[in-house]
Design an enzyme around this catalytic site. Structure first.
Site, mmCIF file in Angstrom:
data_model
loop_
_atom_site.group_PDB
_atom_site.id
_atom_site.type_symbol
_atom_site.label_atom_id
_atom_site.label_comp_id
_atom_site.label_asym_id
_atom_site.label_seq_id
_atom_site.Cartn_x
_atom_site.Cartn_y
_atom_site.Cartn_z
ATOM 1 C CG ASN A 121 -1.408 -4.096 3.072
ATOM 2 O OD1 ASN A 121 -2.319 -3.358 3.439
ATOM 3 N ND2 ASN A 121 -0.547 -4.619 3.921
ATOM 4 C CE LYS A 159 2.455 -2.598 4.369
ATOM 5 N NZ LYS A 159 3.849 -2.794 4.829
ATOM 6 C CG HIS A 205 0.989 -7.559 7.147
ATOM 7 N ND1 HIS A 205 2.016 -6.852 7.722
ATOM 8 C CD2 HIS A 205 1.144 -7.422 5.803
ATOM 9 C CE1 HIS A 205 2.755 -6.303 6.772
ATOM 10 N NE2 HIS A 205 2.254 -6.632 5.603
ATOM 11 C CD GLU A 229 3.256 -3.380 8.356
ATOM 12 O OE1 GLU A 229 4.162 -3.029 7.578
ATOM 13 O OE2 GLU A 229 2.051 -3.089 8.185
ATOM 14 C CD GLU A 246 3.757 -9.646 3.481
ATOM 15 O OE1 GLU A 246 3.672 -8.725 2.685
ATOM 16 O OE2 GLU A 246 3.274 -9.604 4.629
ATOM 17 N N GLY A 288 9.079 -3.290 3.464
ATOM 18 C CA GLY A 288 9.299 -1.863 3.592
ATOM 19 C C GLY A 288 10.745 -1.457 3.760
ATOM 20 C CB SER A 309 10.983 -4.657 -0.976
ATOM 21 O OG SER A 309 11.077 -4.072 0.311
#
Length: 250
Positions: free
Chosen positions: A9, A11, A94, A96, A166, A172, A210
């Site tokens: 991904n 991003k 996701h 985010e 996730e 991150g 990560s």
């Protein structure tokens, strides 16, 4: 035996020059025998990356899609548009998108359905925050995210969805769930699917958060972890290739 899947991904990263250099390195380094590999660049670079990949055994995916088929939805991209560009995968839900753009379980379920209707394979992201894990409700949160999609799609369609667990606290941050923590949640998700009536032994469940070349082998050694959804490490050809190699060797 479920074939491993590694998804990068990107991003909101990249440029025409950077993408060209990254794909060129991936074409040199990747040996995708035994593992399926997908890269997900921003919408505006999908055509470029698809052309650059050429005959390499790498598929192209998108990072999101609209639940609508077409119409007055300024700034949105439909599943049929993704399919038209040659995308075979799309990330849905996701963290985010859930936290930053208000995508609820209901919205995510409609997007998963839109992807399937367009012939694009959805990668459904689920996961809990650190506060939710510390409160002891991680399984309740993840279970509700899974249930919303199964309920909306039905058990047959749900079997075509790839899931990505996730933990939000590991995205991150440099923190990673231990292989044992990740395996426990993956096993819980698979059991949840089975209890819902989904034939889940063939369903791929990826780990994201990560993931690096250092921890990949330990994660992939667990029986219910079928690959990875990789963020920042997917922007470095050597590191991403090492993750793919670890998946192929597991």
């Amino acid at each position: 035996m479920r074939k491993k899947l590694v998804v990068g991904n990107w991003k909101m990263n990249g440029s025409l020059a950077r993408n060209e250099a990254l794909v060129a390195e991936l074409r040199k380094l990747l040996r995708p025998d035994g593992v399926d590999v997908v890269v997900c660049p921003p919408f505006v670079y999908l055509s470029q990356v698809k052309a650059l990949i050429k005959d390499a055994i790498i598929a192209v995916g998108a990072q999101s899609l609209s639940s609508a088929k077409e119409g007055a939805y300024t700034g949105e991209v439909s599943g049929s548009m993704l399919a038209d560009l040659g995308c075979s995968w799309v990330i849905v839900g996701h963290s985010e998108r859930r936290s930053g753009y208000g995508e609820t379980n209901v919205v995510v379920a409609t997007k998963v359905q839109a992807a399937l209707d367009s012939g694009v394979r959805p990668i459904l992201c689920v996961g809990e925050t650190l506060e939710q894990r510390d409160a002891g409700v991680a399984e309740e949160v993840v279970g509700s995210q899974v249930d919303a999609v199964v309920s909306a799609l039905g058990v047959e369609a749900a079997s075509f969805v790839v899931l990505a667990y996730e933990p939000v606290w590991a995205i991150g941050t440099g923190k990673t769930a231990t292989p044992e923590q990740a395996q426990a949640m993956h096993a819980f998700i698979r059991d949840r699917l089975v209890r819902s009536g989904v034939s889940a032994q063939g369903v791929k469940i990826l780990y994201g958060g990560s993931v690096t070349a250092v921890n990949a082998s330990l994660l992939f050694s667990k029986p219910d972890i079928d690959g990875a959804l990789v963020g920042g490490a997917s922007l470095v050809a050597e590191g991403f290739s090492a993750i793919c190699a670890a998946a192929a060797a597991s």
